[in-house]
Scaffold this motif. Structure first.
Motif, PDB file in Angstrom:
ATOM      1  N   VAL A 118       0.861  -1.189   0.000  1.00  0.00           N
ATOM      2  CA  VAL A 118       0.000   0.000   0.000  1.00  0.00           C
ATOM      3  C   VAL A 118       0.893   1.233   0.000  1.00  0.00           C
ATOM      4  CG1 VAL A 118      -2.014  -0.978   1.148  1.00  0.00           C
ATOM      5  CG2 VAL A 118      -0.163  -0.011   2.537  1.00  0.00           C
ATOM      6  N   LYS A 119       0.319   2.320  -0.495  1.00  0.00           N
ATOM      7  CA  LYS A 119       1.065   3.564  -0.468  1.00  0.00           C
ATOM      8  C   LYS A 119       0.460   4.430   0.632  1.00  0.00           C
ATOM      9  CE  LYS A 119       2.904   7.038  -3.576  1.00  0.00           C
ATOM     10  NZ  LYS A 119       2.889   7.557  -4.945  1.00  0.00           N
ATOM     11  N   GLY A 120       1.296   4.802   1.583  1.00  0.00           N
ATOM     12  CA  GLY A 120       0.803   5.584   2.711  1.00  0.00           C
ATOM     13  C   GLY A 120       0.561   7.027   2.324  1.00  0.00           C
ATOM     14  N   LYS A 121      -0.147   7.727   3.207  1.00  0.00           N
ATOM     15  CA  LYS A 121      -0.377   9.161   2.952  1.00  0.00           C
ATOM     16  C   LYS A 121       0.936   9.924   3.000  1.00  0.00           C
ATOM     17  CE  LYS A 121      -5.172   9.938   3.476  1.00  0.00           C
ATOM     18  NZ  LYS A 121      -6.188   9.690   4.477  1.00  0.00           N
ATOM     19  N   ASP A 122       1.949   9.293   3.618  1.00  0.00           N
ATOM     20  CA  ASP A 122       3.268   9.912   3.662  1.00  0.00           C
ATOM     21  C   ASP A 122       4.022   9.717   2.337  1.00  0.00           C
ATOM     22  OD1 ASP A 122       3.657   7.211   3.821  1.00  0.00           O
ATOM     23  OD2 ASP A 122       4.754   7.213   5.726  1.00  0.00           O
ATOM     24  N   GLN A 377      -3.162   5.803   1.117  1.00  0.00           N
ATOM     25  CA  GLN A 377      -3.787   6.745   0.187  1.00  0.00           C
ATOM     26  C   GLN A 377      -5.064   6.193  -0.411  1.00  0.00           C
ATOM     27  OE1 GLN A 377      -1.111   7.973  -2.897  1.00  0.00           O
ATOM     28  NE2 GLN A 377       0.249   9.045  -1.481  1.00  0.00           N
ATOM     29  N   ASP A 378      -6.003   7.092  -0.606  1.00  0.00           N
ATOM     30  CA  ASP A 378      -7.213   6.725  -1.322  1.00  0.00           C
ATOM     31  C   ASP A 378      -6.931   6.825  -2.810  1.00  0.00           C
ATOM     32  OD1 ASP A 378      -9.028   6.488   0.902  1.00  0.00           O
ATOM     33  OD2 ASP A 378      -8.814   8.650   1.142  1.00  0.00           O
ATOM     34  N   LEU A 379      -7.658   6.023  -3.560  1.00  0.00           N
ATOM     35  CA  LEU A 379      -7.651   6.204  -5.009  1.00  0.00           C
ATOM     36  C   LEU A 379      -9.064   6.577  -5.416  1.00  0.00           C
ATOM     37  CD1 LEU A 379      -5.581   3.170  -6.355  1.00  0.00           C
ATOM     38  CD2 LEU A 379      -4.813   5.522  -5.986  1.00  0.00           C
ATOM     39  N   ASP A 380      -9.166   7.326  -6.481  1.00  0.00           N
ATOM     40  CA  ASP A 380     -10.488   7.684  -6.972  1.00  0.00           C
ATOM     41  C   ASP A 380     -11.135   6.499  -7.664  1.00  0.00           C
ATOM     42  OD1 ASP A 380     -10.291  10.241  -6.073  1.00  0.00           O
ATOM     43  OD2 ASP A 380      -9.575  11.066  -7.991  1.00  0.00           O
ATOM     44  N   LYS A 391     -10.120   3.196  -0.239  1.00  0.00           N
ATOM     45  CA  LYS A 391      -8.830   2.585   0.090  1.00  0.00           C
ATOM     46  C   LYS A 391      -8.471   1.540  -0.970  1.00  0.00           C
ATOM     47  CE  LYS A 391      -8.418   4.824   3.860  1.00  0.00           C
ATOM     48  NZ  LYS A 391      -7.633   6.073   3.689  1.00  0.00           N
ATOM     49  N   ALA A 392      -7.213   1.463  -1.318  1.00  0.00           N
ATOM     50  CA  ALA A 392      -6.795   0.495  -2.329  1.00  0.00           C
ATOM     51  C   ALA A 392      -5.409  -0.041  -2.007  1.00  0.00           C
ATOM     52  CB  ALA A 392      -6.785   1.163  -3.701  1.00  0.00           C
ATOM     53  N   SER A 415     -11.622  -1.179  -1.710  1.00  0.00           N
ATOM     54  CA  SER A 415     -12.734  -1.616  -0.867  1.00  0.00           C
ATOM     55  C   SER A 415     -14.009  -0.944  -1.351  1.00  0.00           C
ATOM     56  CB  SER A 415     -12.454  -1.273   0.587  1.00  0.00           C
ATOM     57  OG  SER A 415     -12.333   0.117   0.733  1.00  0.00           O
ATOM     58  N   ARG A 416     -15.069  -1.670  -1.283  1.00  0.00           N
ATOM     59  CA  ARG A 416     -16.343  -1.137  -1.737  1.00  0.00           C
ATOM     60  C   ARG A 416     -16.908  -0.174  -0.697  1.00  0.00           C
ATOM     61  NH1 ARG A 416     -20.485  -5.635  -3.439  1.00  0.00           N
ATOM     62  NH2 ARG A 416     -19.961  -6.222  -1.343  1.00  0.00           N
TER      63      ARG A 416
END
Lengths: 439, 264
Positions: A118-122, A377-380, A391-392, A415-416
């Protein structure tokens, strides 16, 4: 980035995916249900330089994991040197004594690895887990890309990205590299398996035979494919999509009806390659995850390129203290569970649940790991006509032949549920294509 | 030193025809410091071709596929074994030793057995070998030999709760206790002098070698013992394992005889 045209085709692509049978099978209340694996057309885009970095880290990790498994089933030097405590090997359900003294062709154990990140917000990438047994998922971005190209050729003309349709070729090479002489087959438990679509798709794309257990037979220490006319044709490599337990009723679970009796005896004699090799569970156990950075230093004498999520082992007293003190902000994982199950967040437990859990933790400290919750990080994604954040994660595929090779794509799952951090497809999320920019 | 002649016969009768079966037989005497085998013969019925190999514990195995329809499957293994050549059984493979230090499968203890160990903790001798013998003696006193109350899948925990069982149960319980006191231990299948069935005992690690002790008879393994296989528990060294198509219900008969060869 020009994607707009592609987005217009989301429905078309999903319809085509449904028509091609791109489904995910799940068992709920003992009933088999197939559900579509919803595709979101907004791709995850990974910059060229960023992927080069991931590639370095993933290769390093898979190299070290392979060396670890080989070491565990032979000399166990890493245990003797005190880097990994014995308990984490021999008390783990992933360790299989049956695999001692059985070296796979060319010494490769994890030919196909699915590494979840996962890619963090950092902005930093973290490894979430390693899947070294039967990782699935590569077929979804493969076919999605294919259908997207068909629906919106301009999108791919205008953007410079790595073509991910080479996965079949890479996989074929990986299988051929260890083939001991004879056919290459993909062994499926059958159409009621969650990943049956993938088995058939990969067989078609690699040119390997898709077979079930009844079509393979052991005779005179060789493995054969029983062809339609009853003649026996030698098999040199089996990309098996059934778990170790069910692979061979004469060596593993005796009640397996989908396995091939004595196939492991043939493997032990070096007369067939099994991809992945049995016994890999010893290295992708959630407890062993903690030790992977140590393995990289131990076997490769290098600093890990990619980081683990900060992880604590209640097995160590110091870590137990930390876990109890910071319980509410940690996520706890049962090392024996998979597929997003056995994962609990300290913050979401009632007082009573928490007390029960802590009692269990103290009784069986080896059974759990605790991790800092990574704010990733969220993805659109497109939800009807709206773009919403979800979240992805990313499952990267690493193939091991002469050297490790990272597929320049991957499965991005989201995630849905807007509040959920769990992106596992068995819990009903969707997927995206993963674009790796070529420049 | 003794020269023992053995005859291991196993027969399975089926109520219905078996159209095909797969079998693995681990029933060949092991070559060790203590024993050496010769003139070993294998007889299968139906007489089908078989392969030979070794499992991960180094046990010799005979395995194959039988596609001759049958209602009786049997094997007979005969041979001579020189025993008592050494007190030591085998050199320890240091790479495998850790495998025998941890609970696994049928040798897992339950609360009752942990409590029993607690009770004995104060009396344990300091020397590892003495400690093992002490546990063997106590187990022999506190556990009753009785056939028919346990089966091949009974764990150490379950047998201890019953308080009775056969050689397999004695061995699993002793291994569980040895793990608790920090002694690597392994399960052994074999035969002993006389007529009857197969036997099971335990080996413990000491000074780089394995030594056999027999909790069922409360003695160290001597020259009346023929060793076949080793593993963590009985499941690792099952003498025969098979899966078949058809067959209905089955009856298994085992006849083992081990006799000392008379010197003229």
């Amino acid at each position: 980035m020009r994607q707009l045209d592609l987005l217009k085709h989301t429905d078309t692509v999903n319809e085509l995916l449904a028509r091609y049978g791109v489904k995910f099978g799940i068992y709920k209340n003992n009933e088999f249900k197939e559900q579509l694996f919803p595709f979101d057309a907004i791709p995850r885009i990974i910059a060229h330089e960023e992927f080069l970095f991931l590639e370095r880290g993933l290769k390093q990790r898979v190299m070290a994991l392979n060396l670890f498994i080989k070491d565990i089933y032979s000399k166990k030097q890493i245990v003797k040197d005190g880097i990994v405590p014995e308990d984490f090997i021999f008390a783990s359900s992933g360790y299989m004594a049956e695999c001692e003294n059985a070296m796979p062709p060319r010494g490769i154990y994890a030919h196909i690895s699915g590494i979840d990140l996962v890619k963090g917000k950092d902005g930093k990438w973290y490894i979430l887990e390693d899947n070294l047994r039967v990782p699935s998922g590569a077929s979804y971005p493969m076919i999605a890309r294919e259908l997207c190209r068909r629906s919106s050729p301009d999108t791919f003309h205008d953007n410079h990205l790595e073509d991910n349709r080479n996965y079949a070729g890479l996989l074929r090479h990986t299988m051929d590299y260890v083939n001991t002489g004879g056919h290459t087959v993909i062994l499926t438990p059958g159409r009621y398996n969650a990943a049956y679509f993938e088995h058939s798709y990969l067989a078609e794309k690699t040119g390997a035979h898709l077979v079930n257990g009844a079509e393979l037979r052991v005779k005179n220490d060789r493995l054969y494919y029983v062809s339609v006319d009853g003649s026996l044709e030698p098999v040199g490599a089996v990309y098996r999509r059934i778990s170790d337990d069910y692979l061979d009723p004469m060596n593993f679970r005796p009640d397996s009806l989908i396995g091939i009796p004595h196939i492991y005896d043939v493997f032990r004699k070096g007369n067939v390659a099994l991809l992945n090799a049995p016994g890999n569970g010893v290295a992708d156990d959630k407890g062993i995850y903690y030790f992977v950075p140590k393995m990289i230093r131990y076997y490769l004498d290098e600093e890990p390129v990619l980081s683990n999520a900060p992880t604590y082992l209640p097995f160590y007293e110091e870590d137990m203290r930390y876990v109890l003190e910071n319980f509410d902000r940690l996520v706890l994982k049962d090392v024996a569970e998979a597929g997003g199950y056995g994962v609990v967040f300290g913050s979401s437990m009632s007082k009573e649940q928490k007390e029960d859990f802590i009692a269990l933790l103290k009784r069986e400290p080896r059974r759990f790991i605790a991790q800092e919750v990574i704010d990733f990080q969220d993805l659109d994604i497109m939800d009807d006509c709206f773009v919403v954040p979800r979240k992805a994660d990313l499952r990267a595929f690493v193939l091991m032949a002469e050297e490790p090779l990272v597929w320049k794509s991957g499965l991005t799952r989201f995630s849905r549920n807007p509040d959920s951090f769990i992106v596992n497809s068995s819990q009903g999320g969707g997927f995206k294509d993963t674009w790796v920019l070529s420049q | 030193m003794k020269k023992l002649t053995f005859d291991y016969y196993m027969q399975i009768d089926y109520s219905e025809t078996v159209s095909s079966c797969h079998f693995t037989i681990k029933c060949l005497p092991k070559e060790t410091l203590r024993q050496r085998a010769e003139n070993v013969k294998v007889l299968l019925s139906p007489d089908v071709p078989y392969s030979m190999g070794r499992d991960s514990f180094g046990n010799a195995q005979i395995y194959g596929w039988d596609d001759v329809a049958h209602t009786t499957f049997s094997f007979r293994i005969t041979g001579d074994v020189y025993t008592g050549l050494d007190r030591r059984e085998e050199q320890i493979d240091e790479d495998m030793l850790a495998v025998f230090r941890h609970p696994h499968g049928l040798n897992r203890a339950g609360e009752g057995l942990f409590a029993y160990h607690e009770k004995l903790a104060g009396e344990l001798p300091a020397d590892a070998y003495e400690r093992a013998l002490f546990l063997m003696h106590r187990l022999h006193e506190d556990f009753v030999y009785e056939k028919g109350c346990t089966d091949v899948g009974t764990t150490a925990a379950e047998a201890w709760e019953l308080g009775r069982g056969v050689c397999q149960d004695y061995a699993h319980i002793l291994i569980a206790l040895l793990h608790m006191v920090g002694i690597p231990a392994r399960y052994v299948t074999g035969m002993i002098s006389g007529e009857g069935a197969s036997h099971a005992w335990v080996e413990i690690a000491k000074d780089g070698f394995w030594y056999g002790i027999d909790p069922t008879n409360d003695i160290p393994v001597g020259d009346d013992y023929i060793k076949i296989g080793v593993g963590r528990d009985a499941a690792d060294c099952l003498i025969n394992r098979g899966i078949m198509h058809g067959g209905g219900s089955q009856t298994q008969t085992v006849r083992v005889s081990v006799n000392e060869e008379r010197k003229d």
